[in-house]
Write a protein that holds these residues in place. Structure first.
Motif, PDB file in Angstrom:
ATOM      1  N   ALA A 122      10.255  62.400   2.737  1.00 53.19           N
ATOM      2  CA  ALA A 122      10.374  61.664   1.329  1.00 53.19           C
ATOM      3  C   ALA A 122       9.109  60.739   1.379  1.00 53.19           C
ATOM      4  N   GLU A 123       8.772  60.269   2.453  1.00 49.51           N
ATOM      5  CA  GLU A 123       7.775  59.172   2.512  1.00 49.51           C
ATOM      6  C   GLU A 123       6.339  59.757   2.256  1.00 49.51           C
ATOM      7  N   LEU A 124       6.293  61.035   2.331  1.00 52.00           N
ATOM      8  CA  LEU A 124       5.049  61.669   1.904  1.00 52.00           C
ATOM      9  C   LEU A 124       5.041  61.793   0.243  1.00 52.00           C
ATOM     10  N   ASP A 159       1.127  52.410   3.238  1.00 55.23           N
ATOM     11  CA  ASP A 159       2.254  52.169   3.722  1.00 55.23           C
ATOM     12  C   ASP A 159       3.269  53.431   3.657  1.00 55.23           C
ATOM     13  N   GLU A 160       3.217  54.119   2.924  1.00 54.05           N
ATOM     14  CA  GLU A 160       4.303  55.337   2.765  1.00 54.05           C
ATOM     15  C   GLU A 160       3.562  56.330   3.951  1.00 54.05           C
ATOM     16  N   ILE A 161       2.416  56.403   3.995  1.00 55.78           N
ATOM     17  CA  ILE A 161       1.684  57.500   5.143  1.00 55.78           C
ATOM     18  C   ILE A 161       2.181  56.988   6.318  1.00 55.78           C
ATOM     19  N   ARG A 162       1.811  55.616   6.745  1.00 52.65           N
ATOM     20  CA  ARG A 162       2.421  55.110   7.810  1.00 52.65           C
ATOM     21  C   ARG A 162       3.784  55.267   8.231  1.00 52.65           C
ATOM     22  N   HIS A 163       4.770  55.092   7.387  1.00 56.43           N
ATOM     23  CA  HIS A 163       6.237  55.421   7.554  1.00 56.43           C
ATOM     24  C   HIS A 163       6.353  56.897   7.849  1.00 56.43           C
ATOM     25  N   ALA A 164       5.575  57.539   7.235  1.00 55.11           N
ATOM     26  CA  ALA A 164       5.854  59.108   7.733  1.00 55.11           C
ATOM     27  C   ALA A 164       5.385  59.238   9.288  1.00 55.11           C
ATOM     28  N   ASP A 197       8.445  46.310   4.381  1.00 52.79           N
ATOM     29  CA  ASP A 197       7.499  46.988   3.355  1.00 52.79           C
ATOM     30  C   ASP A 197       8.268  47.195   1.863  1.00 52.79           C
ATOM     31  N   GLU A 198       9.437  47.682   1.829  1.00 51.30           N
ATOM     32  CA  GLU A 198      10.034  47.975   0.244  1.00 51.30           C
ATOM     33  C   GLU A 198       9.833  46.737  -0.682  1.00 51.30           C
ATOM     34  N   VAL A 199       9.693  45.593  -0.352  1.00 56.61           N
ATOM     35  CA  VAL A 199       9.773  44.602  -1.076  1.00 56.61           C
ATOM     36  C   VAL A 199       8.580  44.441  -1.856  1.00 56.61           C
TER      37      VAL A 199
HETATM   38 FE   LIG Z   1       8.427  54.239   2.626  1.00 53.86          FE
END
Ligand SMILES: [Fe+2]
Ligand SMILES: [Fe+2]
Length: 379
Positions: free
Chosen positions: A220-222, A252-257, A334-336
């Motif tokens: 989902a992050e990717l 950010d999303e890549i880092r989350h992954a 990070d979502e904010v």
């Molecule tokens: Fe994320």
């Protein structure tokens, strides 16, 4: 011989054109690169390059406002940039084998010749830019790096022209590593109670369910990174700050992954590729226009995920699972700004009317089920 202000601005204009094209094309190709490690580096470099463009625009404004810089690239630079508008594999070879090395060579020349005291702002900017570009080609080597021009900075700039960016055809679906199984419904282990808000929400606390949950979350992050990257690529006429915000969210999303990838390997005894994934949700968002994507992804999916991350964290802290809980603490933080990206640019698209954006979010939410899936496509 040090550069005069005109020569300096001319050089920065050329760097601008190379970096802006890199941001635009990397944002287009990120979803089409299948290798996770390469996709992750592209997201990181995209964010660096977007910020570099901001700083170069600023330096041009300082040196030359209100003249016509950055103008348009010369024929020879335009020819190289046109050649970079190609398939993903060849693009990466050109970006990392030609565009970045050409930029690096010109920055080195620039740094050798500028006058450090009277042009200290350029010195600072170029030192940072050089360091980052060198890191990029070290992390993602093309194998045959060479500078296409002896000195990119010395190429002429067509001041009263502009270059328009070419948009790639729409995505069919994102690319994943060859060992990933993509199915219509994704991992059947992932039940809807994981994704609803309120009393019925289920927090995965057992080892087996956490394996599946974080694997699905990594995908989902990717997908989130890929959506933001395509938002940027497909809307080149949006204000520059939009592209910087999208690039930041991509990173950010890549880092989350990457966080989930590591958590799976170190804490959960599982790995990327252990379970199937599906693209139904990605496709339902990607099919919308930019306003719809911002309202339903940033303004709804990410906004609702904030409650769940906070809830998950609380439950896991109580169980003493600190390491897993901390992941949710940072995801929540990070979502904010991600939700704010929806407000900021959705409002922009509606002529600055924030209430109209909120109305749009409410209207589109009515077509969703309790997990946030569009009702018509979730059979
Ligand atoms: Fe994320
Ligand atoms: Fe997010």
């Amino acid at each position: 011989m040090a550069y005069d202000v005109d020569e300096n601005a001319n050089r920065f204009s050329n760097y601008f054109h190379v970096l802006r094209e890199l941001v635009h094309l990397t944002a287009g190709h990120l979803a089409l690169e299948s290798r996770f490690e390469v996709k992750a580096l592209l997201g990181d470099h995209l964010h660096d390059d977007a910020r570099a463009v901001t700083k170069i625009r600023r330096r041009l404004y300082e040196l030359r406002h209100p003249s016509d810089y950055p103008g348009a690239p010369s024929d020879e630079l335009a020819e190289l940039l046109d050649r970079a508008n190609t398939d993903t594999h060849t693009y990466l070879e050109i970006a990392y084998g030609e565009l970045k090395p050409t930029l690096i060579q010109a920055i080195r020349i620039h740094l050798e010749h500028l006058e450090p005291l009277i042009d200290e702002p350029s010195l600072r900017l170029l030192t940072q830019l050089l360091h980052r570009q060198e890191r990029h080609i070290t992390e993602l080597p093309a194998g045959r790096e060479h500078a296409v021009f002896d000195d990119l900075g010395a190429l002429p700039v067509r001041l009263r022209d502009s270059r328009s960016l070419r948009v790639m055809p729409p995505l069919e679906q994102p690319a994943r590593d060859a060992f990933i199984e993509v199915t219509e419904h994704g991992d059947p282990y992932l039940t809807t109670d994981l994704y609803i808000n309120g009393d019925e929400n289920h927090v995965p606390t057992e080892p087996e369910e956490q394996k599946h949950f974080f694997h699905g979350l990594m995908d989902a992050e990717l997908c989130a990174a890929e959506l933001m990257a395509r938002n940027s690529h497909e809307h080149p006429d949006m204000p520059w700050d939009f592209h910087v915000d999208m690039a930041r969210q991509v990173w950010d999303e890549i880092r989350h992954a990457e966080i989930h990838d590591r958590l799976m390997a170190t804490e959960l005894d599982c790995h990327w590729g252990d379970f199937p994934i599906g693209f139904a949700y990605f496709k339902s968002i990607y099919a919308l226009d930019l306003l719809g994507r911002l309202a339903l992804f940033n303004g709804t999916s990410e906004q609702k995920a904030m409650w769940r991350h906070s809830h998950r964290r609380k439950v896991l802290v109580e169980l003493g699972q600190e390491k897993v809980a901390r992941v949710f603490d940072y995801l929540l933080a990070d979502e904010v700004p991600h939700v704010h990206n929806g407000v900021r640019w959705g409002t922009h698209l509606l002529g600055g009317d924030e209430q109209a954006y909120r109305d749009k979010v409410r209207e589109l939410r009515e077509g969703l089920d309790r997990t946030g899936m569009p009702v018509q496509s979730s059979a």
